[in-house]
Design a protein around this motif. Structure first.
Motif, PDB file in Angstrom:
ATOM      1  N   HIS A 161       0.818  -1.222   0.000  1.00 40.49           N
ATOM      2  CA  HIS A 161       0.000   0.000   0.000  1.00 40.49           C
ATOM      3  C   HIS A 161       0.854   1.275   0.000  1.00 40.49           C
ATOM      4  CE1 HIS A 161      -3.827  -2.116   0.773  1.00 40.49           C
ATOM      5  NE2 HIS A 161      -3.050  -2.984   1.396  1.00 40.49           N
ATOM      6  N   LEU A 162       1.818   1.338   0.906  1.00 38.82           N
ATOM      7  CA  LEU A 162       2.547   2.602   1.062  1.00 38.82           C
ATOM      8  C   LEU A 162       3.771   2.683   0.153  1.00 38.82           C
ATOM      9  CD1 LEU A 162       2.320   3.245   4.913  1.00 38.82           C
ATOM     10  CD2 LEU A 162       1.091   4.406   3.079  1.00 38.82           C
ATOM     11  N   SER A 205       2.534   2.639  -3.493  1.00 38.61           N
ATOM     12  CA  SER A 205       1.946   3.906  -3.963  1.00 38.61           C
ATOM     13  C   SER A 205       3.024   4.971  -4.121  1.00 38.61           C
ATOM     14  CB  SER A 205       0.866   4.392  -2.981  1.00 38.61           C
ATOM     15  OG  SER A 205      -0.176   3.450  -2.936  1.00 38.61           O
ATOM     16  N   SER A 244      -5.679   7.585  -4.895  1.00 36.61           N
ATOM     17  CA  SER A 244      -5.201   6.434  -4.128  1.00 36.61           C
ATOM     18  C   SER A 244      -6.357   5.834  -3.336  1.00 36.61           C
ATOM     19  CB  SER A 244      -4.069   6.852  -3.184  1.00 36.61           C
ATOM     20  OG  SER A 244      -2.982   7.353  -3.949  1.00 36.61           O
ATOM     21  N   SER A 293      -7.811   4.442  -0.294  1.00 36.60           N
ATOM     22  CA  SER A 293      -7.737   4.297   1.154  1.00 36.60           C
ATOM     23  C   SER A 293      -8.837   3.307   1.547  1.00 36.60           C
ATOM     24  CB  SER A 293      -7.908   5.672   1.822  1.00 36.60           C
ATOM     25  OG  SER A 293      -7.874   5.570   3.217  1.00 36.60           O
ATOM     26  N   LEU A 297      -2.017   6.530   3.620  1.00 41.30           N
ATOM     27  CA  LEU A 297      -2.289   6.972   2.240  1.00 41.30           C
ATOM     28  C   LEU A 297      -3.042   8.297   2.208  1.00 41.30           C
ATOM     29  CD1 LEU A 297      -3.121   3.643   0.363  1.00 41.30           C
ATOM     30  CD2 LEU A 297      -1.261   5.255  -0.126  1.00 41.30           C
TER      31      LEU A 297
END
Ligand code: NAP
Length: 252
Positions: A113-114, A117, A138, A140, A160
């Motif tokens: 996710h982090l 991204s 993005s 979330s 995010l």
């Protein structure tokens, strides 16, 4: 508004919300890079887009792999067009109560996710600033507000939101907006896997979820794709740094 086709990149687009978003953006007139871990799994989505007259490219890459991401974005720019829309959608869950959560469960979720991204955005933003136009969305989640058994996922999804707001500050002057969508319960393999984990048939699980949702139903990928379509539209250029809860009722 330019008349040339814009290129959008959607990660985690082989299925679920990502596939819905990819198809919607193609219908909106974008050329779409369909990214997922396995290129073969992206092909049916790309082929469906092409069958309806759109342009698409299936790309296999792990969004957490720095070199892989750069190579994938280079290839997209060359074969499909320089990307000015990015949808950071790839995601995984590794749910467990705190006392049972392993460091690997934590790292895996943070990485996709982090880190994913971040790497995707860093690789694509140069094309956006060069074009003087760009849209970053993005994914979330309502879990960003906290959710039992999801310390890792909740932290990543809240992260995010901070990431999105920072992008809005840094990139706004280049005509680039950044927004986040925080879905509630959407019917995908991710929620089907959660149903399995808690030992409930998916239909029953959906019914239980719907009973807690003001619009009295669970969400579908098309519900999220519609919100993405708005954020990436020409007219949404003054909407930036926002988190839109798409959950069938109020959140936050
Ligand atoms: P999904 O059906 O599990 O699809 C996620 C896709 O991401 C899968 O195709 C998966 O590939 C891919 N992916 C995972 N790790 C990746 C990586 N490292 N690199 C590239 N692709 C990767 O999930 P979904 O329900 O559509 O969720 C999409 C996004 O929405 C996620 O960010 C999720 O957290 C978020 N979200 C979902 C819900 C919901 O209710 N469904 C609610 C809130 C937020 P593999 O199949 O190969 O693993």
């Amino acid at each position: 508004m330019t008349t040339t086709t814009r290129t959008a990149v959607v990660t985690g687009a082989a299925r679920g919300i990502g596939a819905g978003v990819a198809k919607r953006l193609a219908a909106d007139g974008f050329a779409v890079a369909v990214i997922d871990l396995d290129e073969a799994a992206c092909k049916p989505v790309a082929e469906e887009i092409e069958a309806t007259g759109g342009r698409a490219l299936a790309v296999g890459v792990d969004v957490a792999d720095e070199q892989g991401v750069q190579a994938a974005v280079d290839r997209i720019a060359k074969e499909l067009g320089e990307p000015t829309v990015l949808v950071n959608n790839a995601g995984i869950i590794r749910d467990n109560l705190m006392f049972k959560m392993t460091a690997d469960d934590w790292d895996a979720v943070m990485n996709v996710h982090l880190r994913g991204s971040f790497l995707m955005t860093r690789a694509v933003q140069g094309y956006m600033t060069k074009a003087g136009w760009g849209r970053i969305v993005s994914l979330s989640s309502t879990s960003a507000l906290g959710n039992r058994g999801q310390a890792n996922y909740a932290a990543a999804k809240a992260g995010l939101q901070g990431f999105t707001k920072t992008l809005a500050f840094e990139l706004g002057k280049f005509g680039v907006t950044a927004n986040a969508i925080a879905p509630g319960f959407i019917e995908t393999e991710m929620t089907a896997a959660t149903a399995e984990r808690v030992g409930m048939p998916f239909e029953e699980f959906k019914k239980a979820a719907a009973s807690q949702i003001p619009v009295a139903r669970t969400g579908r990928p098309a519900d999220i794709a519609h919100a993405v379509s708005f954020f990436v539209s020409e007219g949404a250029g003054f909407v930036s740094g926002q988190v839109l809860y798409v959950a069938g009722g109020p959140k936050a």
